[in-house]
Design a protein around this motif. Structure first.
Motif, PDB file in Angstrom:
ATOM      1  N   THR A  16      10.570 -34.381 -13.579  1.00  0.00           N
ATOM      2  CA  THR A  16      10.561 -34.697 -15.011  1.00  0.00           C
ATOM      3  C   THR A  16       9.512 -33.869 -15.747  1.00  0.00           C
ATOM      4  O   THR A  16       9.776 -33.320 -16.826  1.00  0.00           O
ATOM      5  N   LEU A  19      10.735 -30.345 -16.027  1.00  0.00           N
ATOM      6  CA  LEU A  19      11.808 -30.218 -17.013  1.00  0.00           C
ATOM      7  C   LEU A  19      11.188 -30.055 -18.393  1.00  0.00           C
ATOM      8  O   LEU A  19      11.598 -29.183 -19.171  1.00  0.00           O
ATOM      9  N   ARG A  26      18.041 -31.115 -21.984  1.00  0.00           N
ATOM     10  CA  ARG A  26      18.866 -31.767 -20.963  1.00  0.00           C
ATOM     11  C   ARG A  26      20.303 -31.260 -21.039  1.00  0.00           C
ATOM     12  O   ARG A  26      20.954 -31.079 -20.015  1.00  0.00           O
ATOM     13  N   GLU A  37      25.723 -36.306 -17.063  1.00  0.00           N
ATOM     14  CA  GLU A  37      24.466 -36.972 -17.463  1.00  0.00           C
ATOM     15  C   GLU A  37      24.008 -37.927 -16.368  1.00  0.00           C
ATOM     16  O   GLU A  37      22.818 -37.981 -16.035  1.00  0.00           O
ATOM     17  N   LEU A  40      22.506 -35.965 -13.443  1.00  0.00           N
ATOM     18  CA  LEU A  40      21.176 -35.466 -13.751  1.00  0.00           C
ATOM     19  C   LEU A  40      20.158 -36.598 -13.710  1.00  0.00           C
ATOM     20  O   LEU A  40      19.080 -36.450 -13.131  1.00  0.00           O
ATOM     21  N   LYS A  41      20.495 -37.716 -14.298  1.00  0.00           N
ATOM     22  CA  LYS A  41      19.581 -38.863 -14.317  1.00  0.00           C
ATOM     23  C   LYS A  41      19.235 -39.299 -12.893  1.00  0.00           C
ATOM     24  O   LYS A  41      18.074 -39.537 -12.571  1.00  0.00           O
TER      25      LYS A  41
END
Length: 103
Positions: A16, A19, A26, A37, A40-41
């Motif tokens: 995180t 990123l 995102r 999504e 990725l989460k």
């Protein structure tokens, strides 16, 4: 290769943080890595449904993006280069694409 709870938490924090450091949205990550999504989460939190190969792919993608902009990623304490060598024995690691920059 399995991670304990502390390593999972630390890896999620590092992914995180990197990123954010990469300066990539995102949405751009989703497009570049062809992730949903949800995928990725789950990968960012290194959750139970995360594919270890996806975790490495995201790590490498962010690492490359940060270095290409002349910065240094937050240190990887679990996903180190040495750990990568071991991981290649267990997982089919893929080469990360180069992050495309918005014009």
């Amino acid at each position: 290769m399995s991670l304990n709870r502390t390593e999972v938490a630390r890896t999620g924090v590092e992914l995180t943080a990197n990123l954010e450091r990469a300066g990539i949205s995102r949405e751009q990550v989703l497009e570049d890595l062809s992730f949903s999504e949800r995928r990725l989460k789950e990968t960012l939190r290194v959750g139970p449904a995360a594919d270890p190969a996806d975790v490495w792919l995201l790590r490498d993608y962010l690492d490359r993006a940060i270095r290409e902009r002349g910065d240094v990623p937050q240190a990887w304490t679990v996903l180190t280069d040495q750990a990568r060598l071991r991981a290649t024995h267990w997982f089919a690691l893929r080469e990360a694409p180069t992050a495309r920059r918005a014009s």
